[in-house]
Write an enzyme that holds these catalytic residues in place. Structure first.
Site, PDB file in Angstrom:
ATOM      1  N   ARG A  55       0.820  -1.212   0.000  1.00 34.12           N
ATOM      2  CA  ARG A  55       0.000   0.000   0.000  1.00 34.12           C
ATOM      3  C   ARG A  55       0.853   1.261   0.000  1.00 34.12           C
ATOM      4  O   ARG A  55       0.409   2.322  -0.407  1.00 34.12           O
ATOM      5  CB  ARG A  55      -0.959  -0.028   1.195  1.00 34.12           C
ATOM      6  N   ASP A 180      -7.909  22.214  -7.787  1.00 36.39           N
ATOM      7  CA  ASP A 180      -8.120  21.198  -8.806  1.00 36.39           C
ATOM      8  C   ASP A 180      -7.477  21.739 -10.080  1.00 36.39           C
ATOM      9  O   ASP A 180      -8.026  22.611 -10.747  1.00 36.39           O
ATOM     10  CB  ASP A 180      -9.613  20.934  -9.011  1.00 36.39           C
ATOM     11  N   LYS A 205      -7.492  12.065 -16.904  1.00 42.41           N
ATOM     12  CA  LYS A 205      -7.644  12.930 -18.072  1.00 42.41           C
ATOM     13  C   LYS A 205      -6.350  12.971 -18.890  1.00 42.41           C
ATOM     14  O   LYS A 205      -5.980  11.977 -19.505  1.00 42.41           O
ATOM     15  CB  LYS A 205      -8.075  14.322 -17.624  1.00 42.41           C
TER      16      LYS A 205
END
Length: 390
Positions: A55, A180, A205
């Protein structure tokens, strides 16, 4: 180095690549230790690129994280399974019950849903603000305001914010500034030079660039990196090394793709500006986009995503416009090599402090890597259907 050179070079340290061109896919959950000393050393250096537990990541993750952090100008990058997970991971890492959040009014719809649902349930109060508020933001700051969240350009309506001014005022009040930064990608703005503390990317994206991986990143400055890293780890946020490999590979062509997206989109936008059906463009590189002056100051380039507003229309006519396209397809994403078109209805219901004229439909497009003449012909046929359906 210039960004084009950085993109090719970053994250290719031999300790991660083992001498090959691309950092290989290194799948692992459990790391094995021969001695207690080895295990103690790994535990002590688990946040400094030492193999400790799956992790925490492995060489595939470390190489990609180093590349994104340096490109954006931060000190460390946390990885998440989606852009939305990156946003929620950042907010939950720094907000607690009784805190106050300032959220931009044109935020990505799932961000607003997070604020109004989960965060409200946890006792975090959210106040939405006009993206063009500038220095007026100081009037909304409360004693318990902990985070100022920016999205520039904003989702769908594309307003560009005065990030340096907002950041300075937030820091004067000991607030954390989150942005963002997905539209700019890691190469078309310098968020930390503008005062941002944490820059968030939906790597889904432009970083991935091929519409086949979900991923988010959050890059932090030194002051907030440890808290972001550890709280994200405690929430179990991690990503598949296979997905990270694809994101890393996509990153290598980012500058080339962004240049072509921008070139194609400007041609399409200039054509749309001549259409009698179009009221105005919401493209940051055009003066008709609110906050255009901040785009000229703070961004080095644009990309393929923008919106245009129609002078009139209804659900029937807009549906006729966007259906039966040959090259543009409808889909809830962007940043891939393909062109997309998305009619957006009900914007006024997703705004708290800013107004939107619902009589003027908005259409968002992502201009891909196809031949521009083919895309324009597709849109021209769409406008013929649109006019016939009015």
């Amino acid at each position: 180095m210039k960004k084009e050179t950085q993109i090719v070079s970053l994250g290719r340290d031999k300790k991660w690549t083992k001498g090959v061109v691309n950092p290989p896919v290194f799948r692992a959950s459990t790391m094995l230790f021969e001695t207690m000393e080895e295990m103690r050393f790994a535990s002590k250096n688990k946040t400094n690129g030492e193999m400790f537990y799956g992790r925490r990541g492995g060489p595939t993750h470390f190489a990609f994280q180093a590349a994104i952090a340096e490109l954006e100008g931060g000190v460390g990058t946390a990885l998440y399974p989606s852009g939305s997970a990156a946003i929620s991971g950042c907010l939950l890492s720094f907000l607690k019950a009784g805190d106050h959040l300032l959220m931009v009014d044109n935020a990505y719809e799932p961000t607003r849903a997070l604020c109004d649902g989960l965060l409200a349930g946890f006792g975090v109060e959210t106040t939405y603000y006009d993206p063009l508020i500038g220095a007026g933001i100081k009037d909304l700051i409360q004693e318990n305001t902990k985070v100022l969240f920016l999205e520039s350009p904003g989702s769908v309506t594309m307003e560009i914010q005065d990030v340096p001014t907002l950041s300075q005022i937030a820091h004067d009040h000991n607030m954390i500034v989150m942005l963002d930064n997905t539209w700019a990608s890691p190469i078309n703005s310098r968020p930390f030079e503008m005062g941002v503390d944490i820059s968030i990317q939906a790597a889904t994206k432009y970083i991935v660039g091929h519409s086949d991986v979900m991923m988010g990143t959050a890059t932090s400055n030194e002051k907030h990196w440890e808290q972001l890293r550890e709280n994200s780890y405690l929430m179990g946020q991690c990503t598949s090394p296979d997905d990270v490999y694809l994101a890393s590979r996509g990153l290598r062509t980012l500058s080339v793709r962004m240049n072509q997206h921008e070139k194609n989109a400007l041609k399409v936008a200039n054509w749309l500006a001549t259409r009698p059906e179009v009221d105005h463009l919401r493209h940051p590189a055009f003066e008709t986009c609110p906050g255009h002056e901040f785009f000229k100051r703070d961004f080095s380039a644009s990309n393929g995503l923008f919106s245009f507003v129609l002078k009139e229309g209804n659900v029937k006519s807009v549906t006729a416009l966007v259906e039966n396209m040959h090259h543009f397809k409808m889909g809830f994403s962007w940043g891939g090599y393909e062109s997309l078109i998305l009619p957006v209805f009900g914007i006024e219901k997703l705004r708290t402090v800013t107004n939107w004229d619902s009589k003027k439909p908005l259409v968002r497009v992502h201009i891909g890597l196809e031949n521009v003449d083919d895309l324009i012909a597709d849109l021209e046929a769409g406008f013929e259907r649109f006019n016939a359906a009015l």
